[in-house]
Design a protein around this motif. Sequence first.
Motif, PDB file in Angstrom:
ATOM      1  N   ASN A 320       0.789  -1.228   0.000  1.00  0.00           N
ATOM      2  CA  ASN A 320       0.000   0.000   0.000  1.00  0.00           C
ATOM      3  C   ASN A 320       0.823   1.280   0.000  1.00  0.00           C
ATOM      4  OD1 ASN A 320      -2.355  -1.582   0.186  1.00  0.00           O
ATOM      5  ND2 ASN A 320      -2.156  -1.699   2.405  1.00  0.00           N
ATOM      6  N   VAL A 321       2.073   1.191   0.436  1.00  0.00           N
ATOM      7  CA  VAL A 321       2.863   2.421   0.585  1.00  0.00           C
ATOM      8  C   VAL A 321       4.166   2.362  -0.214  1.00  0.00           C
ATOM      9  CG1 VAL A 321       3.960   3.995   2.217  1.00  0.00           C
ATOM     10  CG2 VAL A 321       1.887   2.767   2.890  1.00  0.00           C
ATOM     11  N   LEU A 322       5.059   1.412   0.147  1.00  0.00           N
ATOM     12  CA  LEU A 322       6.408   1.416  -0.407  1.00  0.00           C
ATOM     13  C   LEU A 322       6.426   1.247  -1.915  1.00  0.00           C
ATOM     14  CD1 LEU A 322       8.474  -0.595   2.230  1.00  0.00           C
ATOM     15  CD2 LEU A 322       8.318   1.871   1.927  1.00  0.00           C
ATOM     16  N   ARG A 323       5.569   0.357  -2.441  1.00  0.00           N
ATOM     17  CA  ARG A 323       5.594   0.104  -3.881  1.00  0.00           C
ATOM     18  C   ARG A 323       5.296   1.375  -4.679  1.00  0.00           C
ATOM     19  NH1 ARG A 323       1.876  -4.602  -6.246  1.00  0.00           N
ATOM     20  NH2 ARG A 323       3.213  -5.878  -4.945  1.00  0.00           N
ATOM     21  N   ARG A 324       4.467   2.245  -4.130  1.00  0.00           N
ATOM     22  CA  ARG A 324       4.102   3.474  -4.850  1.00  0.00           C
ATOM     23  C   ARG A 324       5.253   4.476  -4.890  1.00  0.00           C
ATOM     24  NH1 ARG A 324      -1.993   4.557  -2.371  1.00  0.00           N
ATOM     25  NH2 ARG A 324      -2.851   2.510  -2.908  1.00  0.00           N
ATOM     26  N   PHE A 325       6.111   4.438  -3.885  1.00  0.00           N
ATOM     27  CA  PHE A 325       7.209   5.402  -3.799  1.00  0.00           C
ATOM     28  C   PHE A 325       8.565   4.758  -4.061  1.00  0.00           C
ATOM     29  CE2 PHE A 325       3.793   6.932  -1.055  1.00  0.00           C
ATOM     30  CZ  PHE A 325       3.606   8.213  -1.541  1.00  0.00           C
ATOM     31  N   LEU A 326       8.554   3.519  -4.528  1.00  0.00           N
ATOM     32  CA  LEU A 326       9.792   2.791  -4.740  1.00  0.00           C
ATOM     33  C   LEU A 326      10.481   3.235  -6.024  1.00  0.00           C
ATOM     34  CD1 LEU A 326      11.433   0.421  -3.453  1.00  0.00           C
ATOM     35  CD2 LEU A 326      10.225  -1.102  -5.035  1.00  0.00           C
ATOM     36  N   ILE A 327      11.777   3.503  -5.941  1.00  0.00           N
ATOM     37  CA  ILE A 327      12.594   3.797  -7.115  1.00  0.00           C
ATOM     38  C   ILE A 327      13.375   2.535  -7.453  1.00  0.00           C
ATOM     39  CG2 ILE A 327      14.480   5.205  -8.028  1.00  0.00           C
ATOM     40  CD1 ILE A 327      13.670   7.377  -6.028  1.00  0.00           C
ATOM     41  N   VAL A 328      13.250   2.052  -8.677  1.00  0.00           N
ATOM     42  CA  VAL A 328      13.924   0.816  -9.070  1.00  0.00           C
ATOM     43  C   VAL A 328      14.725   1.036 -10.348  1.00  0.00           C
ATOM     44  CG1 VAL A 328      12.273  -0.733  -7.957  1.00  0.00           C
ATOM     45  CG2 VAL A 328      11.841   0.029 -10.286  1.00  0.00           C
ATOM     46  N   GLY A 329      15.726   0.175 -10.544  1.00  0.00           N
ATOM     47  CA  GLY A 329      16.590   0.266 -11.712  1.00  0.00           C
ATOM     48  C   GLY A 329      18.039   0.071 -11.308  1.00  0.00           C
ATOM     49  N   MET A 330      18.904  -0.128 -12.288  1.00  0.00           N
ATOM     50  CA  MET A 330      20.327  -0.268 -12.012  1.00  0.00           C
ATOM     51  C   MET A 330      21.109   0.690 -12.902  1.00  0.00           C
ATOM     52  SD  MET A 330      22.960  -3.515 -12.119  1.00  0.00           S
ATOM     53  CE  MET A 330      23.278  -3.401 -13.863  1.00  0.00           C
ATOM     54  N   PRO A 331      21.692   1.740 -12.315  1.00  0.00           N
ATOM     55  CA  PRO A 331      22.513   2.648 -13.121  1.00  0.00           C
ATOM     56  C   PRO A 331      23.793   1.960 -13.561  1.00  0.00           C
ATOM     57  CG  PRO A 331      22.680   3.207 -10.795  1.00  0.00           C
ATOM     58  CD  PRO A 331      21.646   2.126 -10.903  1.00  0.00           C
ATOM     59  N   ASN A 332      24.166   2.121 -14.836  1.00  0.00           N
ATOM     60  CA  ASN A 332      25.410   1.493 -15.283  1.00  0.00           C
ATOM     61  C   ASN A 332      26.614   2.345 -14.876  1.00  0.00           C
ATOM     62  OD1 ASN A 332      25.843   3.536 -17.273  1.00  0.00           O
ATOM     63  ND2 ASN A 332      24.493   2.445 -18.682  1.00  0.00           N
ATOM     64  N   PHE A 333      27.795   1.812 -15.095  1.00  0.00           N
ATOM     65  CA  PHE A 333      29.008   2.469 -14.624  1.00  0.00           C
ATOM     66  C   PHE A 333      29.202   3.842 -15.262  1.00  0.00           C
ATOM     67  CE2 PHE A 333      33.584   3.203 -15.398  1.00  0.00           C
ATOM     68  CZ  PHE A 333      33.947   3.505 -14.100  1.00  0.00           C
ATOM     69  N   MET A 334      28.886   3.958 -16.548  1.00  0.00           N
ATOM     70  CA  MET A 334      29.089   5.239 -17.228  1.00  0.00           C
ATOM     71  C   MET A 334      28.190   6.322 -16.642  1.00  0.00           C
ATOM     72  SD  MET A 334      30.949   6.760 -19.338  1.00  0.00           S
ATOM     73  CE  MET A 334      31.778   5.312 -19.985  1.00  0.00           C
ATOM     74  N   MET A 335      26.943   5.958 -16.328  1.00  0.00           N
ATOM     75  CA  MET A 335      26.034   6.922 -15.706  1.00  0.00           C
ATOM     76  C   MET A 335      26.580   7.402 -14.371  1.00  0.00           C
ATOM     77  SD  MET A 335      22.345   5.099 -16.343  1.00  0.00           S
ATOM     78  CE  MET A 335      21.624   4.901 -17.987  1.00  0.00           C
ATOM     79  N   LEU A 336      27.066   6.454 -13.556  1.00  0.00           N
ATOM     80  CA  LEU A 336      27.610   6.824 -12.255  1.00  0.00           C
ATOM     81  C   LEU A 336      28.848   7.694 -12.391  1.00  0.00           C
ATOM     82  CD1 LEU A 336      27.297   3.461 -10.274  1.00  0.00           C
ATOM     83  CD2 LEU A 336      25.917   5.513  -9.996  1.00  0.00           C
TER      84      LEU A 336
END
Length: 592
Positions: A320-336
């Motif tokens: 009910n709460v966390l899924r709505r505000f969850l940020i997901v994904g994996m930044p690659n090395f170049m982005m970082l």
Amino acid sequence: MYLLTLLSITHGNLYLQISFVFVYFTLRFHHRRKIIFHIILLLIFFVMSYWYPKPSLIIGEVVEIQADSMIVETDTQRIAVNKLYHGNLGDKVKVTGEIKKRDIAINRLMYQVNKAEIECLEEGSGLKTKIWKYVSVDQRFKNTLYGVYNDESSISNSLSLQLSGFHWIVVALITPIIGRKNAGVTRKVIDILFTLIFGLTFNVVRLYLKNLRNKEMQIIILLLLYPNATRYISFWLSFGVYLVHSLSHRFENIPRIFTQLLVSLRVRYQYSFLEHSLYPVTKTLHGLLFITALGAPVYSKPFDLVYFILERYYGHLNHNVLRRFLIVGMPNFMMLLIIFCIAYLGKKKILYFSTCLLVLWMMYFPFARYTFVDVGQGDASIVQQAYNSYTTVIDTGRSHAYYSLKSTLYKLGIRSIDQIVITHEDGDHSENMNRLVRDFGGQKITEKGEEIDFFIQILEENKYDDINENSLILLSYTGVLFMGDAGIHQEFDIVSKYDNLSVSILKCGHHGSKTSTDLEFLKHIKPRYAIISSKPSVYGHPHASVLRALHNTGTTAIQTSQEGSITIIMTPFYQFINTSRGMFDIIDLVIK
């Protein structure tokens, strides 16, 4: 030097780790005596970590038991045994089977045993064995006290979280009574008890090292004892922010919350500001669960109450709460690297803006993607429409592969699933369906004739007696054909019924067995690439005749057993393939 350090943080490579420890601590300590000290430590680190001979005979003590594996400690090293063990901790066992070197040596485990046969030579009788038997009356007690992984439960069984909460509660309660100095002594006693009960595990050592105020020494000791500690999530959650900010004084001005976001996305593929804010509450509840579990075999009502509260706590938060505000994904090395360069230049506004763009790119990827997940001997595919506007999962693999499937979904920026298609009911295609619905939602589709968005059903009116032959066969609008476990008979029916079937990617039927992927079928559909999801050591798939047929028709075969998870990205101009093990190729300049 800073770039070398950053690379080591990102990848955890052996040589980069060595360079990281050497460069980092040499820069921090300028005295010659301390430099010599760290060089000696590095030599010890190298010898301890990689001077493990391949064992010819495995006889040792059982030091850890998980749901489908265990760890045996011999006189020289620890070895992972991939088989369920029904005995107790502390048992002396003899193990035979296929001994192989692990691709990644985690927790000082250099070798693993597959197809294992286990013989108990002597039952354990020590403290560890007695406590294991004591809590074995209820699986929940073992899950809590020993961190035994149980995916059926919504409650995290992280031993690190349980021990941290227990530590915090005990110290908070006794400090006002006996004073801060005596409380420190009590903490050391607790650490010794943890070692006696749970062994000298990474999490126990990490908790013990909290007594050292110098985080640099905590890190170097952990890396000496556990050379691949940089592959542990708990290592980065504990030290990631400190390490990044210590690279340069210019990084110290970066808000901690941004660093936490990037570190968590890189190692966990998810981050929630709300979850981070509620961490003290979560830690306290897990500490209470740990305390009540110690006495639960005698009187279980307090444990049942805390367990009930935690189930409701996680259930309400996650759904009910966390899924709505969850940020997901994996930044690659170049982005970082780009983001940290911006931070190094001190451009705070550009840093905030670029971080927001990174999150949007990961969660709303602008192109369609097909991902064939490496789940071993099984099938699991993820189809995303542009901007993650609609997600379809086709088959879900075996239960032991659920963590891999769930992690891949998060890596791809997926918080929810729209439809889950099961081609047929075999366990290697369907065992994780209910878990996916629980964690991600989604409509379940298991029968022919049901409407499937973004796909055409092939042979949907044909009925076959065999469960494999009756698999759902799906063709996407961009020319990707999913065959399930359909065989040669269904391929002949496709050839006779569909004259101009446009296929660029074929997901081979029945994991590349000889009962499918016929030469005439391949000549008819003319795919550019064929994806084979299998584990050759199980059934010998793919069969040599299938690989030969693919070669004779000019179809490039890509196997998950060799390339890991395979992703096909479809842009408006061309399609291209990349894999988790580095393969890259352009398929077509124009989508069929």
